[in-house]
Write a protein that holds these residues in place. Structure first.
Motif, PDB file in Angstrom:
ATOM      1  N   GLU A 118       6.249  17.406 -39.801  1.00  0.00           N
ATOM      2  CA  GLU A 118       5.245  16.432 -38.764  1.00  0.00           C
ATOM      3  C   GLU A 118       4.894  17.273 -37.536  1.00  0.00           C
ATOM      4  OE1 GLU A 118       7.076  12.875 -37.394  1.00  0.00           O
ATOM      5  OE2 GLU A 118       8.463  13.918 -36.181  1.00  0.00           O
ATOM      6  N   ARG A 119       4.040  17.192 -37.030  1.00  0.00           N
ATOM      7  CA  ARG A 119       3.565  18.053 -35.680  1.00  0.00           C
ATOM      8  C   ARG A 119       3.103  17.195 -34.663  1.00  0.00           C
ATOM      9  NH1 ARG A 119      -1.719  21.715 -37.312  1.00  0.00           N
ATOM     10  NH2 ARG A 119      -1.664  21.041 -39.371  1.00  0.00           N
ATOM     11  N   PHE A 120       2.891  17.166 -33.477  1.00  0.00           N
ATOM     12  CA  PHE A 120       2.516  16.395 -32.542  1.00  0.00           C
ATOM     13  C   PHE A 120       1.039  16.827 -31.972  1.00  0.00           C
ATOM     14  CE2 PHE A 120       6.819  15.409 -32.713  1.00  0.00           C
ATOM     15  CZ  PHE A 120       6.852  14.163 -32.669  1.00  0.00           C
ATOM     16  N   VAL A 121       0.093  16.008 -31.715  1.00  0.00           N
ATOM     17  CA  VAL A 121      -1.127  16.406 -31.358  1.00  0.00           C
ATOM     18  C   VAL A 121      -1.085  16.586 -29.618  1.00  0.00           C
ATOM     19  CG1 VAL A 121      -2.506  15.166 -32.735  1.00  0.00           C
ATOM     20  CG2 VAL A 121      -1.685  14.194 -30.942  1.00  0.00           C
ATOM     21  N   GLY A 122      -1.668  17.491 -29.283  1.00  0.00           N
ATOM     22  CA  GLY A 122      -1.840  17.513 -27.467  1.00  0.00           C
ATOM     23  C   GLY A 122      -1.872  18.956 -27.122  1.00  0.00           C
ATOM     24  N   GLN A 123      -2.228  19.121 -25.847  1.00  0.00           N
ATOM     25  CA  GLN A 123      -2.522  20.151 -25.263  1.00  0.00           C
ATOM     26  C   GLN A 123      -1.482  21.365 -25.622  1.00  0.00           C
ATOM     27  OE1 GLN A 123      -3.181  19.370 -21.356  1.00  0.00           O
ATOM     28  NE2 GLN A 123      -4.053  17.502 -21.557  1.00  0.00           N
ATOM     29  N   ASP A 128      -4.596   6.851 -36.220  1.00  0.00           N
ATOM     30  CA  ASP A 128      -4.612   5.205 -36.108  1.00  0.00           C
ATOM     31  C   ASP A 128      -3.653   5.062 -34.514  1.00  0.00           C
ATOM     32  OD1 ASP A 128      -3.290   2.494 -35.948  1.00  0.00           O
ATOM     33  OD2 ASP A 128      -4.290   2.430 -37.932  1.00  0.00           O
ATOM     34  N   GLY A 129      -4.500   4.412 -33.506  1.00  0.00           N
ATOM     35  CA  GLY A 129      -3.768   4.308 -32.429  1.00  0.00           C
ATOM     36  C   GLY A 129      -2.286   3.470 -32.595  1.00  0.00           C
ATOM     37  N   ASP A 130      -2.213   2.401 -33.406  1.00  0.00           N
ATOM     38  CA  ASP A 130      -1.058   1.596 -33.509  1.00  0.00           C
ATOM     39  C   ASP A 130       0.082   2.338 -34.328  1.00  0.00           C
ATOM     40  OD1 ASP A 130      -2.277  -0.355 -32.456  1.00  0.00           O
ATOM     41  OD2 ASP A 130      -3.110  -1.176 -34.258  1.00  0.00           O
ATOM     42  N   THR A 131      -0.087   3.016 -35.196  1.00  0.00           N
ATOM     43  CA  THR A 131       0.981   3.715 -35.983  1.00  0.00           C
ATOM     44  C   THR A 131       1.074   5.527 -35.646  1.00  0.00           C
ATOM     45  OG1 THR A 131      -0.464   4.517 -37.692  1.00  0.00           O
ATOM     46  CG2 THR A 131       0.352   2.358 -38.067  1.00  0.00           C
ATOM     47  N   GLY A 132       0.097   5.812 -34.936  1.00  0.00           N
ATOM     48  CA  GLY A 132       0.112   7.376 -34.601  1.00  0.00           C
ATOM     49  C   GLY A 132       0.069   8.186 -35.742  1.00  0.00           C
ATOM     50  N   LYS A 133      -0.244   7.765 -36.866  1.00  0.00           N
ATOM     51  CA  LYS A 133      -0.353   8.707 -38.235  1.00  0.00           C
ATOM     52  C   LYS A 133      -1.719   8.772 -38.627  1.00  0.00           C
ATOM     53  CE  LYS A 133       4.113   7.509 -39.815  1.00  0.00           C
ATOM     54  NZ  LYS A 133       4.630   8.756 -39.738  1.00  0.00           N
ATOM     55  N   ALA A 148       3.586  20.649 -28.497  1.00  0.00           N
ATOM     56  CA  ALA A 148       2.486  20.016 -29.495  1.00  0.00           C
ATOM     57  C   ALA A 148       2.170  21.153 -30.496  1.00  0.00           C
ATOM     58  CB  ALA A 148       1.501  19.508 -28.533  1.00  0.00           C
ATOM     59  N   ASN A 149       1.474  20.972 -31.227  1.00  0.00           N
ATOM     60  CA  ASN A 149       0.559  21.740 -32.060  1.00  0.00           C
ATOM     61  C   ASN A 149       1.195  22.597 -33.438  1.00  0.00           C
ATOM     62  OD1 ASN A 149      -1.861  20.665 -30.923  1.00  0.00           O
ATOM     63  ND2 ASN A 149      -1.725  22.332 -29.265  1.00  0.00           N
ATOM     64  N   PHE A 150       2.675  22.453 -33.280  1.00  0.00           N
ATOM     65  CA  PHE A 150       3.232  23.273 -34.453  1.00  0.00           C
ATOM     66  C   PHE A 150       4.208  22.531 -35.216  1.00  0.00           C
ATOM     67  CE2 PHE A 150       6.453  23.907 -31.510  1.00  0.00           C
ATOM     68  CZ  PHE A 150       7.508  24.373 -32.097  1.00  0.00           C
ATOM     69  N   ALA A 151       4.284  22.862 -36.224  1.00  0.00           N
ATOM     70  CA  ALA A 151       5.476  22.333 -37.274  1.00  0.00           C
ATOM     71  C   ALA A 151       6.753  22.955 -37.019  1.00  0.00           C
ATOM     72  CB  ALA A 151       4.896  22.587 -38.719  1.00  0.00           C
ATOM     73  N   ASP A 152       7.854  22.175 -36.742  1.00  0.00           N
ATOM     74  CA  ASP A 152       9.220  22.744 -36.535  1.00  0.00           C
ATOM     75  C   ASP A 152       9.475  23.611 -37.742  1.00  0.00           C
ATOM     76  OD1 ASP A 152       9.334  21.709 -34.047  1.00  0.00           O
ATOM     77  OD2 ASP A 152      10.580  20.229 -34.360  1.00  0.00           O
ATOM     78  N   ARG A 174       5.056  30.547 -34.027  1.00  0.00           N
ATOM     79  CA  ARG A 174       6.354  30.446 -33.337  1.00  0.00           C
ATOM     80  C   ARG A 174       6.109  29.653 -32.008  1.00  0.00           C
ATOM     81  NH1 ARG A 174      10.311  35.970 -34.149  1.00  0.00           N
ATOM     82  NH2 ARG A 174      10.464  35.734 -36.317  1.00  0.00           N
ATOM     83  N   GLY A 175       5.203  28.583 -32.169  1.00  0.00           N
ATOM     84  CA  GLY A 175       4.897  27.576 -31.262  1.00  0.00           C
ATOM     85  C   GLY A 175       3.890  28.078 -30.293  1.00  0.00           C
ATOM     86  N   HIS A 176       3.203  29.178 -30.206  1.00  0.00           N
ATOM     87  CA  HIS A 176       2.496  29.448 -28.986  1.00  0.00           C
ATOM     88  C   HIS A 176       1.035  29.879 -29.648  1.00  0.00           C
ATOM     89  CE1 HIS A 176       5.704  29.639 -26.190  1.00  0.00           C
ATOM     90  NE2 HIS A 176       6.383  30.348 -27.210  1.00  0.00           N
ATOM     91  N   GLU A 177      -0.095  29.566 -28.818  1.00  0.00           N
ATOM     92  CA  GLU A 177      -1.341  29.977 -29.080  1.00  0.00           C
ATOM     93  C   GLU A 177      -1.472  31.470 -29.668  1.00  0.00           C
ATOM     94  OE1 GLU A 177      -4.044  28.357 -29.674  1.00  0.00           O
ATOM     95  OE2 GLU A 177      -3.814  26.493 -28.926  1.00  0.00           O
TER      96      GLU A 177
END
Length: 611
Positions: free
Chosen positions: A603-608, A179-184, A573-577, A30-33
């Motif tokens: 999709e999910r976003f990378v990050g801390q 990929d740094g240009d597309t983010g995928k 970051a780090n979890f799928a909605d 549920r979105g938490h470590e």
């Protein structure tokens, strides 16, 4: 293994792999470590280990803050594995053999032997291995044994002794890169595992369970466990970059080509822990109400030492790249024509030795708790509980006073804290039909600064955060959850339908405003975030031959407050909605069945964490 089981559950996202978190199991509930919120038979299983299922009877998942049951952390929930225990009811011997492509083979045995009327022995064994499909030479190997001995000393007193040993040894594949240009993610990258890469996890535990029944309605249960775990890995990662065929090209920024340079991920971890849990369980009729009461005390002493490997690279470089230290020789998976490097899996040729430790994480905890479930009437049930944890926390870590953690050119410093905190839960359910109810519940959780044992002083990853203007560790992070839902028994009680609407709010969040995830310096208790959503489930038998488990979770996360104002309003970051799963089995005959699984994550976003 456990991560495969949890990967098929809605509302849970795996955070392991893809050029990060190279070893151990990491879960986001549920979105938490929740990587430190894993339990075995109700006792916390510390450290970042590989967790198998061959000795597991069932996996129990609690969602939402669970600190009154499980203690510190448990912001998004907790995972508990109930292990297989010896039984004097009857003898049996079961085995399984799995064979598949890519040299997949898995053999398990489960044998229960009644020695006499009062004593039984149960043995579970595992041997498995496989090449990672289409990623040769990456592979995985597992071996384990679990032995349980049960003895009924008297009609009231039972003793169960368990020992468990497991060893996992992989050649780890960290997958693709962004990929740094597309983010995928980049597709169709070959396996760049080096011959010397390894991931090892070895676990040994001993558990003694003593149960005494005073009466049919009252009993005590005491659990004592001692365990050690040794983990270590050296793995190769890939990072998208612009590379150059010669030093002259790199210096003059000519003839650059897009590829990925190979990097080294490495670390080792030794875990040593002791736990004792005492529970008194009773069912009492007080006035006109019936109470199911649990009163308990728990003591834990956990030590996690993290360290690094030292290595030298003996292989000849095949490209030049620009980095923090300027232009230098590197290792790239392709040349300027996009061709895979010759002998890709032997490029780096590291000479590896175990190096120094860089953090020594310790926490002693003494907890007292009380829980009660009250049958108020035929339709109304109320439940609640409180828990008080007193902790003595100490971490010795190497860190640079300028903020960057690391074992080199750093100072050995102690970060210490002690204190206590309360948590609890309260709620009620109302049965409005014989087969259906509605419920509402409120629960809390508390997480310590530096509570994640595997990341030392990396503030952005849940390690220790220190405010440059305040040498203290600050207040714990606090979480509250509100949930309402309904449960329906269908098909004559053979099918359970559930729906839950929840909101989890986390306050006093530690933040790393610099964006440097490895930095020790941060801001204390400045953040706040929220995850809310709905989860639907359907589990059980649809017909006599068709059984299923299906679920979907749809969540929305938002950063409510942050030291970085531009982060407010963004998702976490780090979890799928949205995540969904479907497991179906068709029992065609008593001897033959066929089944299948489908899972989905958006999709999910990378990050801390918490950003």
């Amino acid at each position: 293994d456990l991560r495969t089981i949890l990967d098929g559950q809605p509302g849970i996202t795996l955070g392991t792999g893809e050029n990060g978190n190279a070893f151990g199991d990491r879960y986001v509930i549920r979105g938490h470590e929740a990587r430190s919120d894993v339990f075995v038979d109700g006792l916390r299983d510390p450290g970042m280990t590989i967790r198998e299922s061959f000795a597991v009877e069932q996996v129990e998942i609690s969602k939402g803050p669970s600190a009154s049951f499980a203690g510190r952390g448990t912001t998004g929930g907790a995972v508990n594995s109930a292990t297989k225990r010896a039984s004097t009811e009857y003898d049996f011997a079961k085995g399984s053999i799995g064979i598949g492509t890519d040299w997949h083979h898995r053999v398990t045995a489960d044998i229960n032997q009644v020695i006499d009327y009062d004593t039984a022995l149960r043995v579970n064994l595992l041997k498995s291995g496989e090449n990672v499909p289409d990623r040769d030479p990456a592979d995985r190997n597992r071996a384990g044994a679990a032995i349980s001995l049960s003895h009924q000393v008297t009609d009231q007193l039972e003793i169960v002794a368990d020992v468990y040993h497991f060893r996992g040894e992989d050649s780890p594949d960290l997958g693709t890169y962004i990929d740094g240009d597309t983010g995928k993610p980049v597709k169709d990258i070959p396996s760049y595992v080096q011959d010397e890469d390894f991931l090892k996890s070895e676990t040994s535990t001993a558990t003694l369970r003593v149960g005494y029944e005073f009466s049919p309605t009252s009993s005590i249960v005491n659990l004592t466990r001692y365990g050690i775990t040794e983990n270590g890995y050296v793995a190769t990662g890939a990072r998208g970059t612009t590379a150059y065929p010669t030093l002259d090209d790199a210096t003059n920024d000519t003839n650059g080509f897009e590829t990925a340079s190979l990097s080294t991920h490495q670390g080792w971890q030794d875990v040593d822990y002791f736990a004792n849990q005492f529970n008194f369980l009773t069912t009492k009729e007080l006035g006109e109400t019936v109470h199911d009461i649990v009163i308990g005390v728990e003591y834990t002493d956990q030590t996690v030492i993290n360290g690094v490997y030292s290595y030298t690279s003996e292989g000849a470089s095949n490209c030049f790249t620009s980095g923090r230290r300027g232009v230098g020789e590197g290792y790239c998976w392709s040349d300027e024509n996009g061709n895979t490097a010759t002998d890709l899996n032997t490029l780096i040729q590291r000479d590896i030795a175990q190096g120094d430790k860089d953090s020594d994480w310790n926490v002693e905890t003494l907890a007292l708790y009380f829980m009660d479930t009250v049958e108020l009437s035929d339709n109304w049930t109320a439940f609640g509980g409180v828990r008080y944890d007193y902790y003595d926390y100490s971490t010795f870590a190497n860190y640079d006073p300028d903020g960057r953690s690391g074992p080199l050119e750093s100072e050995w410093t102690e970060f210490a804290d002690d204190g206590g905190y309360w948590n609890g839960h309260i709620g009620a359910s109302y049965r409005f039909m014989d087969n259906a109810n509605v419920y509402a519940t409120f629960s809390t959780a508390t997480n310590l600064n530096g509570g994640e044992s595997d990341v030392g002083t990396s503030c952005g990853y849940g390690g220790i955060c220190v405010d440059a203007s305040d040498p203290q560790l600050g207040d714990p992070e606090k979480t509250q959850s509100i949930e309402v839902g309904t449960k329906w028994q269908l098909n004559d009680g053979k099918l359970l339908a559930t729906a839950a609407l929840f909101r989890i709010t986390k306050n006093d969040v530690m933040e790393s405003p610099s964006g440097d995830s490895y930095s020790t310096l941060g801001s204390l208790n400045t953040g706040k975030n929220r995850v809310e959503g709905i989860e639907l489930g359907l589990t059980g038998n649809i017909t006599d031959k068709i059984s299923m488990s299906a679920g979907i979770a749809v969540m929305d996360a938002e950063v409510l407050e942050s030291i970085n104002e531009e982060d407010e309003g963004k998702t976490l970051a780090n979890f799928a909605d949205t995540s969904a799963s479907l497991h179906v089995k068709y029992q065609a005959t008593p001897q033959w069945a066929i089944g299948g699984t489908a899972t989905y994550e958006d999709e999910r976003f990378v990050g801390q964490p918490d950003t």
